[in-house]
Design an enzyme around this catalytic site. Structure first.
Site, mmCIF file in Angstrom:
data_model
loop_
_atom_site.group_PDB
_atom_site.id
_atom_site.type_symbol
_atom_site.label_atom_id
_atom_site.label_comp_id
_atom_site.label_asym_id
_atom_site.label_seq_id
_atom_site.Cartn_x
_atom_site.Cartn_y
_atom_site.Cartn_z
ATOM 1 N N HIS A 48 49.250 46.147 38.655
ATOM 2 C CA HIS A 48 48.497 44.901 38.535
ATOM 3 C C HIS A 48 49.328 43.699 38.984
ATOM 4 O O HIS A 48 48.899 42.894 39.802
ATOM 5 C CB HIS A 48 48.052 44.719 37.087
ATOM 6 C CG HIS A 48 47.143 43.546 36.892
ATOM 7 N ND1 HIS A 48 45.790 43.627 37.109
ATOM 8 C CD2 HIS A 48 47.401 42.262 36.529
ATOM 9 C CE1 HIS A 48 45.248 42.435 36.876
ATOM 10 N NE2 HIS A 48 46.207 41.587 36.524
ATOM 11 N N HIS A 81 50.955 39.238 42.035
ATOM 12 C CA HIS A 81 51.831 38.088 41.822
ATOM 13 C C HIS A 81 53.235 38.322 42.375
ATOM 14 O O HIS A 81 54.200 37.873 41.784
ATOM 15 C CB HIS A 81 51.927 37.774 40.324
ATOM 16 C CG HIS A 81 50.606 37.446 39.705
ATOM 17 N ND1 HIS A 81 49.960 36.258 39.931
ATOM 18 C CD2 HIS A 81 49.792 38.161 38.885
ATOM 19 C CE1 HIS A 81 48.805 36.248 39.274
ATOM 20 N NE2 HIS A 81 48.682 37.385 38.638
ATOM 21 N N LYS A 96 41.390 35.095 46.417
ATOM 22 C CA LYS A 96 42.008 34.727 45.131
ATOM 23 C C LYS A 96 42.075 33.190 45.144
ATOM 24 O O LYS A 96 42.888 32.609 45.872
ATOM 25 C CB LYS A 96 43.408 35.344 45.018
ATOM 26 C CG LYS A 96 44.132 34.996 43.722
ATOM 27 C CD LYS A 96 44.323 36.221 42.848
ATOM 28 C CE LYS A 96 45.035 35.866 41.553
ATOM 29 N NZ LYS A 96 45.035 36.933 40.585
#
Length: 295
Positions: A162, A178, A223
């Protein structure tokens, strides 16, 4: 705002600055990589995938790939990136080879001064065993344990996937994602398009900021606001988020810290005994928070 959000956590700021200093594998801006932040991205509603591009060029103009391939933690980290199926709800199958890659990556991370220091801190707080093998198992549970992100789905996700790899959910949104190395590699392979930075008027990013808030599209999805450390080593990011994860028990934790010249919010959300998500949010950089707060 909530008290814990407004107050800088001095103890963790001190520790994380120590980790920053110890992070010898961190890439140096304008030496090991060059970024071009370009224009400010516009507002986008979640689920809207047609957005104006405020950055005609890639975010990364260049990255020293020799360094990326020769630093142990980076090279073992990049090997892990292609092991995952990006859509949630699709079962992850971990092969014997992938298990070996995870083990080798964790071994490399545990050999760094950054993770050794984080480990000593966690032992001193009674949050981790001083036995290396048990600490490694703890890191594995937090970052690599597979779990269901969607009800009635197969085991389709993990903290590592993730945070560092990124996932798509129901074919409509990007979740997680990220990490700057994954960003660079996906951009290089034309799977990702950088749309511009996100910042307040008085807080424009510059080339050597180590945290960026940004907008991008990936596999046709957008995003609206993502954030990532830039140039930092995988062990540094893992150490920070592991400490925040283990020092708190709430489902969602936000700590405000000063690292180097940035004031950063670190957000950690748990998924049982594993990591749901973790990311940095830049408050201000280049000691602007010090100037602002002194008025």
């Amino acid at each position: 705002c909530a008290k814990s959000m407004c107050t800088v956590n001095q103890e963790l700021s001190t520790l994380f600055n120590e980790l920053w200093t110890l992070d010898v594998n961190r890439m140096t801006p304008a030496v090991d990589y060059t970024i071009s932040t370009q224009g400010r991205a516009g507002f986008v509603n979640q689920g809207n995938h047609v957005v104006q591009d405020h950055a005609s060029l890639p975010l990364f103009s260049s990255v020293n790939e020799t360094k990326l391939n020769n630093i142990n933690t980076f090279s073992r980290f990049t090997k892990l990136l292609d092991n995952y199926e990006h859509s949630t709800g699709t079962a992850e199958r971990v092969t014997a080879e992938e298990r070996t890659e995870i083990n080798l990556f964790l071994d490399a991370v545990l050999e760094t001064e950054v993770m050794k220091r984080a480990h000593r801190y966690l032992v001193s707080k009674g949050k981790s065993s001083s036995i290396l093998r048990l600490f490694k198992s703890q890191l594995h549970l937090i970052w690599f344990q597979l779990y269901r992100r969607q009800r009635n789905a197969d085991l389709d996700s993990s903290g590592f996937e993730h945070v560092f790899v990124g996932e798509t959910k129901s074919g409509t949104e990007i979740v997680g994602f990220h990490n700057w190395v994954q960003f660079y590699l996906q951009e290089k392979n034309s799977n990702l398009d950088y749309k511009g930075y996100k910042a307040r008027d008085h807080d424009l990013p510059d080339q050597d900021d180590h945290v960026l808030n940004l907008q991008f599209s990936w596999h046709g999805l957008v995003k609206p606001v993502g954030s990532a450390f830039i140039g930092t080593s995988p062990e540094f990011e893992m150490a920070l988020f592991t400490v925040v994860f283990l020092m708190n028990t709430e489902r969602s934790t936000t700590v405000l810290v000063n690292i180097d010249q940035c004031q950063i919010e670190l957000v950690v959300i748990r998924h049982g005994r594993s990591l749901g998500t973790a990311y940095p949010k830049l408050h201000s950089s280049n000691s602007r928070h010090i100037r602002q707060n002194s008025h």
